[in-house]
Scaffold this motif. Structure first.
Motif, mmCIF file in Angstrom:
data_model
loop_
_atom_site.group_PDB
_atom_site.id
_atom_site.type_symbol
_atom_site.label_atom_id
_atom_site.label_comp_id
_atom_site.label_asym_id
_atom_site.label_seq_id
_atom_site.Cartn_x
_atom_site.Cartn_y
_atom_site.Cartn_z
ATOM 1 N N LEU A 1 -6.934 -66.264 120.517
ATOM 2 C CA LEU A 1 -6.490 -66.264 121.905
ATOM 3 C C LEU A 1 -6.764 -64.683 122.182
ATOM 4 C CD1 LEU A 1 -3.465 -68.323 122.251
ATOM 5 C CD2 LEU A 1 -5.685 -68.923 122.683
ATOM 6 N N ASP A 2 -7.281 -63.735 121.551
ATOM 7 C CA ASP A 2 -7.706 -62.451 121.662
ATOM 8 C C ASP A 2 -6.331 -61.606 122.375
ATOM 9 O OD1 ASP A 2 -10.439 -62.670 121.547
ATOM 10 O OD2 ASP A 2 -10.323 -64.339 123.147
ATOM 11 N N LEU A 3 -5.126 -62.053 121.517
ATOM 12 C CA LEU A 3 -3.970 -61.413 122.120
ATOM 13 C C LEU A 3 -3.874 -59.660 121.849
ATOM 14 C CD1 LEU A 3 -1.812 -64.520 121.216
ATOM 15 C CD2 LEU A 3 -2.179 -63.569 123.519
ATOM 16 N N GLY A 4 -4.900 -59.324 121.164
ATOM 17 C CA GLY A 4 -4.847 -57.827 120.939
ATOM 18 C C GLY A 4 -3.801 -57.278 120.101
ATOM 19 N N VAL A 5 -3.152 -58.241 119.288
ATOM 20 C CA VAL A 5 -2.183 -57.845 118.265
ATOM 21 C C VAL A 5 -2.840 -57.748 116.988
ATOM 22 C CG1 VAL A 5 0.361 -58.426 117.554
ATOM 23 C CG2 VAL A 5 -0.432 -58.936 119.750
ATOM 24 N N GLN A 6 -2.631 -56.407 116.317
ATOM 25 C CA GLN A 6 -3.028 -56.684 115.052
ATOM 26 C C GLN A 6 -1.748 -57.226 113.954
ATOM 27 O OE1 GLN A 6 -4.742 -52.953 113.679
ATOM 28 N NE2 GLN A 6 -4.567 -53.446 111.606
ATOM 29 N N VAL A 7 -2.153 -58.343 113.510
ATOM 30 C CA VAL A 7 -1.069 -58.936 112.315
ATOM 31 C C VAL A 7 -1.217 -58.289 111.173
ATOM 32 C CG1 VAL A 7 -0.338 -60.852 111.380
ATOM 33 C CG2 VAL A 7 -1.057 -61.068 113.862
ATOM 34 N N VAL A 8 -0.121 -57.610 110.656
ATOM 35 C CA VAL A 8 0.079 -57.022 109.514
ATOM 36 C C VAL A 8 0.965 -57.831 108.422
ATOM 37 C CG1 VAL A 8 0.859 -54.633 108.365
ATOM 38 C CG2 VAL A 8 -0.041 -54.817 110.628
ATOM 39 N N GLY A 9 0.681 -58.095 107.436
ATOM 40 C CA GLY A 9 1.425 -58.648 106.370
ATOM 41 C C GLY A 9 1.971 -57.761 105.259
ATOM 42 N N MET A 10 3.301 -58.023 104.775
ATOM 43 C CA MET A 10 3.832 -57.076 103.966
ATOM 44 C C MET A 10 4.292 -57.666 102.724
ATOM 45 S SD MET A 10 4.209 -53.929 104.827
ATOM 46 C CE MET A 10 5.950 -53.427 104.354
ATOM 47 N N PRO A 11 4.113 -57.262 101.499
ATOM 48 C CA PRO A 11 4.701 -57.835 100.188
ATOM 49 C C PRO A 11 6.031 -58.559 100.253
ATOM 50 C CG PRO A 11 3.530 -55.847 99.846
ATOM 51 C CD PRO A 11 4.013 -55.710 101.464
#
Lengths: 282, 282
Positions: free
Chosen positions: A169-179
């Motif tokens: 959706l080109d929301l411009g949000v960088q999704v970051v995963g954490m352990p």
């Protein structure tokens, strides 16, 4: 030492005004979407949010549309005051706690479905789940328009679905995963662990141990199908009802197609009336 | 008198930069989403866009996901250069013409479904249609983040679906509908009218005339079910194959439930290999 409780806003327009303020200071903004009942896993996300962005926003919303009719929406733990104290300790900047009637007003009729990584695994057992997650996360992203959003790897399939959604959706949000954060005996932290009786709590780490055993087998050249079947048997032997234990491509979550691909082991099982999930890399 | 052709941008980031520039001047921004093949109906939308907002953006994108496998995607008229000339005449500020590979990159897996107003009518015959429309319109709104978006009432059900979508996802876009523009003989302007042979073109206004007849009957106290059945017969008698002629609540598009509700008459019918739609208020 407890800090000041973060400011709490309840509407998207209040949130947008606050985020505009953060941006006016030149800060980047990181969102940590939660359903409350915060534990050390959430708190690690908030700490990390503060490291990668100047400002952290924590949303607390128990989203009804990701629960099935027979699931635990009504009994899901709600600990709002304690959550605010924990967020004070890590100096979260803002809490967004929208009302369900604002999120889903009269006549609401829109649903976002993400294919790809949502196929199989959780979807086989909770077919409503990722549609509910994708819709509410898209709304939270649109409300907040953060630079980053942090999710725990404990919900690994969800992390992949949300990553796909944000890109599509080109929301411009960088999704970051954490352990995943774990108890000393290996149990993955989860708000649902609160449902466990002392006996169940003592049994619960078997999921993690069984996954570890399967990962070792695969690293030693064992067949992933046999390794996951053995892990499943080990979990069932401890008295749990297994939904799945699976080896998947760690990026696409597609079934394994050949050698030399990154592998993730994922499991879901019922311990009494509590459904637990876990996953590890191989 | 022809003005200067509008600037054309092809990526979301170029579009965002241009819109930031408009906002920097203090202007509001109105988006007119189109599939090109512009006619006087589109041009009326652009004129209106300039009236209600300082700046107008026209998107031109023939969206593959709203066409079914047997539909007219490949032969849909593409008249980009002529479109730019028409937009020069009405001094549109910007054209956004994204590439399909940017809109739907490798691995794209997200689909937005809007229930409510999408139920029945077009969906009974083009079940893929509104999912494709909702997904691309959400993306266009997210790319542009306009204050207003203008759609023609000729696609009345689409107008209602997009209005619902924008509200449900809190996209902050006010959706504005504009009355259908017609030829002198009543035929609603449509890019697909270009498919009609001279004989078909002479026959095509029967849809509008039949709807007018039904509206008159209903205004005179006639039963909407009988009125629409007669309109359907009249259209079929002219040699068209009718998909539907229906009377619906003008706001919700739900089937009529009682007296004192606003009524909209909607029709779709095939003339040879061309599918035409039309609608009018009662």
């Amino acid at each position: 030492m407890a800090g000041t409780r973060p400011k709490v806003v309840e509407t998207a327009s209040q949130l947008r005004a606050a985020v505009r303020g953060f941006r006016g200071e030149g800060a980047k903004v990181a969102l940590v979407p939660t359903m409350g009942a915060l534990h050390a896993g959430h708190i690690a996300l908030v700490r990390r949010a503060r490291e990668i962005a100047g400002r952290s926003v924590v949303s607390i919303f128990v989203n009804p549309t990701q629960f099935g009719p027979t699931e635990d929406f009504s009994r899901y733990p709600r600990t709002f005051e304690a959550d605010l104290d924990k967020l004070a300790d890590v100096r979260a900047d803002l809490v967004y706690a929208p009302a369900a009637a604002d999120m889903y007003p009269q006549g609401f009729a829109t649903r976002i479905e993400v294919g790809g990584p949502s196929q199989g695994l959780e979807t086989d057992f909770r077919p409503h789940f990722f549609g509910g997650v994708a819709t509410v996360v898209a709304k939270l992203f649109i409300h907040c328009m953060p630079d980053y959003a942090l999710f725990g790897e404990k919900d690994y399939q969800q992390l992949k679905v949300v990553t796909r959604l944000s890109r599509d959706l080109d929301l411009g949000v960088q999704v970051v995963g954490m352990p995943t954060i774990r108890e000393a005996d290996g149990l993955a932290l989860s708000s649902r662990n609160a449902y466990l009786s002392p006996e169940e709590r003592a049994t619960a780490p078997v999921i993690h141990h069984a996954l570890n055993g399967a990962a070792e087998m695969i690293r030693a050249g064992g067949d992933p199908t046999i390794a996951t079947a053995q892990a499943s048997e080990r979990i069932a032997a401890a008295g749990l009802r297994v939904d799945y234990v699976a080896a998947r491509n760690a990026e696409t979550l597609a079934p394994l197609a050949g050698a030399d691909e990154p592998v993730r082991l994922l499991a879901a099982a019922w311990l009494g009336t509590t459904r637990l999930i876990d996953n590890i890399p191989v």
